[in-house]
Every structure is written in structure tokens, then in C-alpha cells.
Scaffold this motif. Sequence first.
Motif, PDB file in Angstrom:
ATOM      1  N   HIS A 184       0.796  -1.225   0.000  1.00 57.85           N
ATOM      2  CA  HIS A 184       0.000   0.000   0.000  1.00 57.85           C
ATOM      3  C   HIS A 184       0.828   1.273   0.000  1.00 57.85           C
ATOM      4  CE1 HIS A 184      -3.033  -2.927   1.337  1.00 57.85           C
ATOM      5  NE2 HIS A 184      -3.835  -2.138   0.645  1.00 57.85           N
ATOM      6  N   LEU A 185       2.163   1.137   0.084  1.00 55.61           N
ATOM      7  CA  LEU A 185       2.971   2.337   0.304  1.00 55.61           C
ATOM      8  C   LEU A 185       3.741   2.777  -0.936  1.00 55.61           C
ATOM      9  CD1 LEU A 185       4.382   1.294   3.794  1.00 55.61           C
ATOM     10  CD2 LEU A 185       2.639   3.040   3.350  1.00 55.61           C
ATOM     11  N   PRO A 186       3.980   4.096  -1.048  1.00 54.77           N
ATOM     12  CA  PRO A 186       4.812   4.594  -2.144  1.00 54.77           C
ATOM     13  C   PRO A 186       6.288   4.273  -1.878  1.00 54.77           C
ATOM     14  CG  PRO A 186       4.240   6.400  -0.666  1.00 54.77           C
ATOM     15  CD  PRO A 186       3.519   5.173  -0.152  1.00 54.77           C
ATOM     16  N   VAL A 187       7.117   4.288  -2.915  1.00 50.91           N
ATOM     17  CA  VAL A 187       8.531   3.903  -2.743  1.00 50.91           C
ATOM     18  C   VAL A 187       9.256   4.742  -1.709  1.00 50.91           C
ATOM     19  CG1 VAL A 187       9.012   2.780  -4.948  1.00 50.91           C
ATOM     20  CG2 VAL A 187       9.123   5.280  -4.798  1.00 50.91           C
ATOM     21  N   GLU A 188       8.899   6.024  -1.614  1.00 50.91           N
ATOM     22  CA  GLU A 188       9.649   6.891  -0.686  1.00 50.91           C
ATOM     23  C   GLU A 188       9.353   6.578   0.783  1.00 50.91           C
ATOM     24  OE1 GLU A 188       7.381   7.894  -2.856  1.00 50.91           O
ATOM     25  OE2 GLU A 188       6.166   9.565  -2.121  1.00 50.91           O
ATOM     26  N   ALA A 189       8.427   5.665   1.031  1.00 52.63           N
ATOM     27  CA  ALA A 189       8.189   5.243   2.414  1.00 52.63           C
ATOM     28  C   ALA A 189       9.344   4.386   2.925  1.00 52.63           C
ATOM     29  CB  ALA A 189       6.875   4.472   2.516  1.00 52.63           C
ATOM     30  N   ILE A 190      10.137   3.837   2.018  1.00 54.15           N
ATOM     31  CA  ILE A 190      11.296   3.044   2.440  1.00 54.15           C
ATOM     32  C   ILE A 190      12.397   4.003   2.896  1.00 54.15           C
ATOM     33  CG2 ILE A 190      13.147   1.470   1.681  1.00 54.15           C
ATOM     34  CD1 ILE A 190      11.198   0.186  -0.240  1.00 54.15           C
ATOM     35  N   PRO A 191      12.878   3.848   4.152  1.00 55.39           N
ATOM     36  CA  PRO A 191      13.925   4.750   4.626  1.00 55.39           C
ATOM     37  C   PRO A 191      15.137   4.676   3.698  1.00 55.39           C
ATOM     38  CG  PRO A 191      13.112   3.364   6.417  1.00 55.39           C
ATOM     39  CD  PRO A 191      12.508   2.841   5.160  1.00 55.39           C
ATOM     40  N   GLY A 192      15.664   5.810   3.329  1.00 54.31           N
ATOM     41  CA  GLY A 192      16.828   5.841   2.446  1.00 54.31           C
ATOM     42  C   GLY A 192      16.459   6.163   1.001  1.00 54.31           C
ATOM     43  N   ILE A 193      15.172   6.030   0.663  1.00 50.82           N
ATOM     44  CA  ILE A 193      14.760   6.435  -0.684  1.00 50.82           C
ATOM     45  C   ILE A 193      14.297   7.887  -0.619  1.00 50.82           C
ATOM     46  CG2 ILE A 193      13.177   6.049  -2.629  1.00 50.82           C
ATOM     47  CD1 ILE A 193      13.357   3.128  -2.196  1.00 50.82           C
ATOM     48  N   GLY A 194      15.150   8.772  -1.127  1.00 50.71           N
ATOM     49  CA  GLY A 194      14.847  10.203  -1.088  1.00 50.71           C
ATOM     50  C   GLY A 194      14.218  10.657  -2.391  1.00 50.71           C
ATOM     51  N   ARG A 195      14.127  11.970  -2.549  1.00 52.22           N
ATOM     52  CA  ARG A 195      13.467  12.543  -3.729  1.00 52.22           C
ATOM     53  C   ARG A 195      14.128  12.137  -5.032  1.00 52.22           C
ATOM     54  NH1 ARG A 195      12.362  18.260  -2.336  1.00 52.22           N
ATOM     55  NH2 ARG A 195      13.947  18.794  -3.861  1.00 52.22           N
ATOM     56  N   LYS A 196      15.478  12.156  -5.023  1.00 56.99           N
ATOM     57  CA  LYS A 196      16.230  11.847  -6.246  1.00 56.99           C
ATOM     58  C   LYS A 196      15.945  10.423  -6.730  1.00 56.99           C
ATOM     59  CE  LYS A 196      20.765  14.016  -6.814  1.00 56.99           C
ATOM     60  NZ  LYS A 196      22.115  13.904  -6.207  1.00 56.99           N
ATOM     61  N   THR A 197      16.096   9.468  -5.804  1.00 62.45           N
ATOM     62  CA  THR A 197      15.880   8.062  -6.164  1.00 62.45           C
ATOM     63  C   THR A 197      14.427   7.841  -6.580  1.00 62.45           C
ATOM     64  OG1 THR A 197      17.515   7.521  -4.478  1.00 62.45           O
ATOM     65  CG2 THR A 197      16.267   5.690  -5.373  1.00 62.45           C
ATOM     66  N   LYS A 198      13.521   8.513  -5.869  1.00 63.10           N
ATOM     67  CA  LYS A 198      12.102   8.396  -6.199  1.00 63.10           C
ATOM     68  C   LYS A 198      11.870   8.790  -7.668  1.00 63.10           C
ATOM     69  CE  LYS A 198       8.050  11.193  -5.353  1.00 63.10           C
ATOM     70  NZ  LYS A 198       6.758  10.548  -5.310  1.00 63.10           N
ATOM     71  N   HIS A 199      12.463   9.946  -8.079  1.00 61.25           N
ATOM     72  CA  HIS A 199      12.277  10.407  -9.466  1.00 61.25           C
ATOM     73  C   HIS A 199      12.899   9.442 -10.464  1.00 61.25           C
ATOM     74  CE1 HIS A 199      10.181  13.859  -8.268  1.00 61.25           C
ATOM     75  NE2 HIS A 199      11.209  14.527  -7.752  1.00 61.25           N
ATOM     76  N   ARG A 200      14.059   8.897 -10.110  1.00 60.90           N
ATOM     77  CA  ARG A 200      14.706   7.939 -11.021  1.00 60.90           C
ATOM     78  C   ARG A 200      13.866   6.671 -11.150  1.00 60.90           C
ATOM     79  NH1 ARG A 200      20.546   6.773  -9.287  1.00 60.90           N
ATOM     80  NH2 ARG A 200      20.480   5.465 -11.137  1.00 60.90           N
ATOM     81  N   LEU A 201      13.276   6.234 -10.012  1.00 61.11           N
ATOM     82  CA  LEU A 201      12.419   5.040 -10.066  1.00 61.11           C
ATOM     83  C   LEU A 201      11.182   5.299 -10.926  1.00 61.11           C
ATOM     84  CD1 LEU A 201      12.673   3.861  -6.335  1.00 61.11           C
ATOM     85  CD2 LEU A 201      13.364   2.515  -8.316  1.00 61.11           C
ATOM     86  N   GLU A 202      10.648   6.511 -10.797  1.00 57.67           N
ATOM     87  CA  GLU A 202       9.457   6.892 -11.579  1.00 57.67           C
ATOM     88  C   GLU A 202       9.713   6.745 -13.081  1.00 57.67           C
ATOM     89  OE1 GLU A 202       7.336  10.114  -8.595  1.00 57.67           O
ATOM     90  OE2 GLU A 202       8.390  10.853 -10.385  1.00 57.67           O
ATOM     91  N   LYS A 203      10.930   7.100 -13.497  1.00 58.12           N
ATOM     92  CA  LYS A 203      11.292   6.999 -14.920  1.00 58.12           C
ATOM     93  C   LYS A 203      11.255   5.546 -15.398  1.00 58.12           C
ATOM     94  CE  LYS A 203      13.863  11.245 -15.383  1.00 58.12           C
ATOM     95  NZ  LYS A 203      15.106  11.743 -14.797  1.00 58.12           N
ATOM     96  N   HIS A 204      11.427   4.607 -14.438  1.00 54.52           N
ATOM     97  CA  HIS A 204      11.328   3.183 -14.784  1.00 54.52           C
ATOM     98  C   HIS A 204       9.898   2.674 -14.565  1.00 54.52           C
ATOM     99  CE1 HIS A 204      15.696   2.207 -15.232  1.00 54.52           C
ATOM    100  NE2 HIS A 204      15.790   3.335 -14.552  1.00 54.52           N
ATOM    101  N   GLY A 205       8.987   3.599 -14.336  1.00 55.19           N
ATOM    102  CA  GLY A 205       7.593   3.208 -14.122  1.00 55.19           C
ATOM    103  C   GLY A 205       7.331   2.620 -12.750  1.00 55.19           C
ATOM    104  N   ILE A 206       8.228   2.892 -11.798  1.00 50.12           N
ATOM    105  CA  ILE A 206       8.060   2.327 -10.452  1.00 50.12           C
ATOM    106  C   ILE A 206       7.597   3.428  -9.505  1.00 50.12           C
ATOM    107  CG2 ILE A 206       9.270   1.208  -8.529  1.00 50.12           C
ATOM    108  CD1 ILE A 206      11.305   0.208 -10.695  1.00 50.12           C
ATOM    109  N   ASN A 207       6.382   3.296  -8.998  1.00 50.95           N
ATOM    110  CA  ASN A 207       5.844   4.306  -8.090  1.00 50.95           C
ATOM    111  C   ASN A 207       5.604   3.769  -6.683  1.00 50.95           C
ATOM    112  OD1 ASN A 207       5.447   6.587 -10.025  1.00 50.95           O
ATOM    113  ND2 ASN A 207       4.162   5.051 -11.029  1.00 50.95           N
ATOM    114  N   THR A 208       5.189   2.525  -6.618  1.00 53.97           N
ATOM    115  CA  THR A 208       4.859   1.968  -5.306  1.00 53.97           C
ATOM    116  C   THR A 208       5.867   0.875  -4.946  1.00 53.97           C
ATOM    117  OG1 THR A 208       3.499   0.215  -6.220  1.00 53.97           O
ATOM    118  CG2 THR A 208       2.401   2.310  -5.775  1.00 53.97           C
ATOM    119  N   ILE A 209       5.825   0.490  -3.677  1.00 51.99           N
ATOM    120  CA  ILE A 209       6.705  -0.602  -3.237  1.00 51.99           C
ATOM    121  C   ILE A 209       6.312  -1.900  -3.951  1.00 51.99           C
ATOM    122  CG2 ILE A 209       7.438  -1.968  -1.244  1.00 51.99           C
ATOM    123  CD1 ILE A 209       7.209   0.544   0.470  1.00 51.99           C
ATOM    124  N   LYS A 210       5.016  -2.019  -4.240  1.00 50.59           N
ATOM    125  CA  LYS A 210       4.552  -3.201  -4.992  1.00 50.59           C
ATOM    126  C   LYS A 210       5.224  -3.237  -6.363  1.00 50.59           C
ATOM    127  CE  LYS A 210       0.220  -5.609  -5.950  1.00 50.59           C
ATOM    128  NZ  LYS A 210       0.109  -5.795  -7.393  1.00 50.59           N
TER     129      LYS A 210
END
Length: 361
Positions: A184-210
Motif C-alpha cells: 500500500h505504500l509509495p517507494v519513498e516510504a522506504i527509509p533511504g529512498i529520497g526525492r532523487k531516487t524516487k524520481h529515477r524510479l518513476e522513470k522506470h515506471g516504479i511508483n509503489t513498493i509493490k
Amino acid sequence: MPEKAPSKRIIMHIDMDSFFASVEVRENPSLKGKPVVVGADPKEGSGRGVVSTCSYEAREYGIRSAMPVNVAYNHCPDCIFLPVNMPLYRETSASIMEIIKNYSDKFQQVSIDEAYIDVSYTGSFDKAAGIATEIKDRILSSEGITCSVGIGPGKVIAKMASGMNKPAGMTVVRPGEVRDFLNHLPVEAIPGIGRKTKHRLEKHGINTIKDLSECDIQELKSAFGKQGIMMHMLAHGIDDSEVIDKKGQKSIGKQKTYPQDVSDESILNSDLVELCMNVHSRLKMKGYSCRTITVKIRYAGFIDRSKAESLLHPTGDLEAIYKKALEVFIALYDGRPVRSFGISLSGFDHDKSMQTRLDDF
Ligand SMILES: [Mg+2]
């Protein structure tokens, strides 16, 4: 011999709620329920510097930690802005950590207001939740501070859980609930995943921990290297990192808090004996002797006094510890009503008497 099944890990993360602001409110109860901001001087909107912590009431105005203090001022000029009083927070933190340490020998403080303990010894998440309630109550009654607790099968899940239900909350994530909790959580809920990594993950189509958990590990590895593998494991709830007090234990302490202030010296003396017996047995368990004995007294009104004295030679002897503790207590105690008091042992050495015994064999 049959292989022993790995015992189930139960990790607790304890996090004070808006710590600096809560300490300020405790010191000055008239601030209760008001928007309190601890940080740099806002100088009526022209101040530099940032907000350290703000109360939940101030958060309702959109104020957050690390926000420039002039921005915070513009959000709410009527907020109560207070300077950072680090010595006071450090002292309160030390008392809180002493309470938490009582519940496990595996204790790791991660910042001034957060710690992990390994409570696998309880054997059940329900029992661990009972302990969490006790810790919350003790911190509130002796330090006047609320905290939120997360309990999970690993440190990362426990930390994520403690943030779920703030303030004064408790969230328990049992092993069978991890997948559902993470999904149920977005990727940035994982400690250590900051704004930069979040944006890079988004480019790979990854938004949630799922999304992250379903992503091909090789793809993550080529895009993010080692971090990609770590993120993939965490997205699956795999986290074996241990609770370790990296600094090593430097003191063994125990304190006693009274429901009503006490000024009867016979009560204080018998509790001093009890405290000495407690710290002494823990000292023995570790095979240590100690050199320094500290007595800390909190008088009514949160007035703290402490005094430490060192012995000529390290000792592991209960009578010697009690004698010194009593001496220090008498020198420190001025007859005012006592709210709580405690003793701690430090200056450890390996107990020579035990070594001699071992050499005899
Ligand atoms: Mg906190």
C-alpha cells in the motif's frame, strides 16, 4: 542433530513525537495545544535558518521540519517560536534511552529521539506490543513525552511502522502482514529512498513498493547498482540487519519513578539498595567491574541533579557499589521532594575476580 529452526525476530522502533517541541511544552505547560516551532529566530519573517521541530498543532499550518524559518513564519506568524535548547533535549533523551534499555540488551540508539530494541525474547508479537505499551507509559509518566512505536520482523519494517500512526501510536506488522503492509505504500516510504531516487524510479515506471517488488532484479541492478538490489530486497520485506549498539554499552543504569513525590529518607534508602542490586546483577551478567557510580535525582518540577564519583579500583562487589552510591546520594540529596532517582555504573573493566577463577581451572 536436527537443525534448529531460525527463531522469529521481533524488532521494535521507538520514536519520540515532535521531540524538541514536546520537551518545550513539558517545561512550559501553558504551551500545550498551541502551535510551537523550535528552530532559528524567524525575526518577523526575515530570519535565516530552519525549523528543527514543530508541534502537531503547528503542522496543521503546513509547517514542517527543515522548512526555512521565514517560510514557517509566513504560514503562521502567531506560532510560538522558540530557540533550540540542545542540552535540555540531550538530558531528556538520555533519561528516555535509559528507560528503553531496560527492555532489551540489544539496544541501538539511532538519533537523539529514536532507538531500536530487539525483543525477540518475548516470543510473540502480542507480548512485544504489551512491552511497547509499558515503554510508552513509562516515558510519558517519567519524562512527560509521547512516542510512537513500530513492531516488525526487521528494523526497516519496524521503522516504517512507527511512522504510521503518529503521535502516540503503535503499529504492529506481523510476518504474515508484511506483504500487505508494503503493497500500500509509495517507494519513498522506504527509509533511504529520497526525492532523487524516487524520481529515477518513476522513470522506470516504479511508483509503489509493490511496483518495486515486481520489478526484475537485473533491471534494478543495472540501473541502480548495489542500491537496486537492496531496494528490491526491502520491497520484499527482506531485512536481516541486526540491532547493535555500535558504541558498545558504556553504562548500566536503573531508575525509580514515584507516582507521588517522596521525601521519606527511609523509602529512598531502601530503593537505593534495590537499584544497586539491579545494576550490580546486570554488571555481573556481563562479567564486568565498574569504576564510576553516578546518582541522578529528579526533584519535583523536573529539576535534575546528578553527581558521579569514581573508586580507586574497579569493583564488581555489591557492598562496595552500595557504599559508594550511598555516599554520593547523601552528598547530593538536599531534602526536597523527589520525583525519581536512579543510579548508573560506568568505567567498565573485565572483572578480575572472575578471571582469577577461570585461571584456577
Ligand atoms: Mg521523532
